[in-house]
Design a protein around this motif. Sequence first.
Motif, mmCIF file in Angstrom:
data_model
loop_
_atom_site.group_PDB
_atom_site.id
_atom_site.type_symbol
_atom_site.label_atom_id
_atom_site.label_comp_id
_atom_site.label_asym_id
_atom_site.label_seq_id
_atom_site.Cartn_x
_atom_site.Cartn_y
_atom_site.Cartn_z
ATOM 1 N N LEU A 162 -2.845 -0.877 -5.590
ATOM 2 C CA LEU A 162 -3.309 -0.354 -6.876
ATOM 3 C C LEU A 162 -2.754 -1.190 -8.029
ATOM 4 N N LEU A 163 -1.476 -1.600 -7.919
ATOM 5 C CA LEU A 163 -0.896 -2.406 -8.993
ATOM 6 C C LEU A 163 -1.563 -3.784 -9.066
ATOM 7 N N PHE A 164 -1.894 -4.359 -7.895
ATOM 8 C CA PHE A 164 -2.641 -5.615 -7.878
ATOM 9 C C PHE A 164 -3.971 -5.452 -8.599
ATOM 10 N N LEU A 165 -4.658 -4.335 -8.306
ATOM 11 C CA LEU A 165 -5.953 -4.080 -8.949
ATOM 12 C C LEU A 165 -5.794 -4.025 -10.465
ATOM 13 N N LEU A 193 -11.977 7.178 -6.801
ATOM 14 C CA LEU A 193 -11.895 8.569 -7.240
ATOM 15 C C LEU A 193 -12.512 9.498 -6.191
ATOM 16 N N TYR A 194 -13.534 8.992 -5.467
ATOM 17 C CA TYR A 194 -14.186 9.805 -4.443
ATOM 18 C C TYR A 194 -13.422 9.775 -3.126
ATOM 19 N N ASN A 246 -1.936 7.505 -7.914
ATOM 20 C CA ASN A 246 -3.244 7.124 -7.405
ATOM 21 C C ASN A 246 -4.336 7.386 -8.430
ATOM 22 N N HIS A 247 -4.373 8.644 -8.904
ATOM 23 C CA HIS A 247 -5.415 9.014 -9.857
ATOM 24 C C HIS A 247 -5.233 8.312 -11.187
ATOM 25 N N ILE A 284 1.962 0.706 0.574
ATOM 26 C CA ILE A 284 0.805 -0.211 0.628
ATOM 27 C C ILE A 284 -0.206 0.178 -0.453
ATOM 28 N N ASN A 285 -0.505 1.501 -0.546
ATOM 29 C CA ASN A 285 -1.440 1.982 -1.572
ATOM 30 C C ASN A 285 -0.991 1.571 -2.959
#
Lengths: 187, 125
Positions: free
Chosen positions: A10-13, B53-54, B15-16, A5-6
């Motif tokens: 993130l890819l959508f963003l 980031l936080y 993520n980062h 899901i993350n």
Amino acid sequence: MEFLINLVLLLFLAAVTFAVIGVRNLFAVVILGGAYSFLMATLLIAMDAVDVGMTEAAVGAGVSTVLLLSALHLTNTEEAAARHSNVLPLALSLLTGAALIYGTWGLPDYGMADTAVNTYVGQQYLERSIPETTVPNVVTSVLASYRGYDTLGETTVIFTAGIGVLMLLRGRRPRKDKETSTGGDAT
Amino acid sequence: MEGFNEFAFVLGGVNHWITIFLIMAGFYIIVSRSNMIKKLVGLSIFQTSVYLLYVSPGKIIGGTAPIIVEGNPEQLYSNPLPHVLILTAIVVGVATLALGLALVVRINEAYGSIEEDEIYGEDWD
């Protein structure tokens, strides 16, 4: 599942950000900005930051979009073509990005409970919130009780910004040469 | 378990890295575009990405939102402190955005344009 899901969010963003860079119609840019904020709110909720997610959905996707649309109403909705090359800004952001990515090698793994971030102060708040303030939502107790002065400062910033906006927009007059064509809302 | 740890490392990295990409994209929009409203949208993309980031290091796998459940002392909670800091940042962000937009409206009245290039041209002529 949580990871997936993350990653998808993130890819959508990232995709929305590419669209914001490319699109020249400012109305579309503002709506994409709203979509960006809403995706961000979803991602924050997926990362357990429910209070932040709700605030971002209300303030980021709601109020900010309304403010930007009102500004568009008072100005222009089409962006002019670029007059100079974008090589320097691109190089600058790539360089800074590379330095930041190099910095991530020193960061602890994602989601671990024993990192420096998650052990000292945050843990203390979780343990003391119920005995000291009887508020079960720890974010609320930190915001309103432990860091009440912080919130007071934040309110001061909003007050100052509000006064600033009022003083800037008071006694506004549309330009004489544009008034005939738009029939503007003279105050 | 070993494979899971590898996976967590890569995901933390991704993520980062995407967060850094978003920050730099916002920065690129601010520096490269001459339209002031687009600059402000870029600024808010920059600000919003910093929230990630936080909040992302405060997330604990297997944890839940920091709202204490009575009678379950074993429950893990994500770190509440970054959430509080970012709540403040969101509200301050919208205040600065409003001020910036008010300035843009005034600049548009004074110069008839919100393009930085055209405004500089007008000043130099």
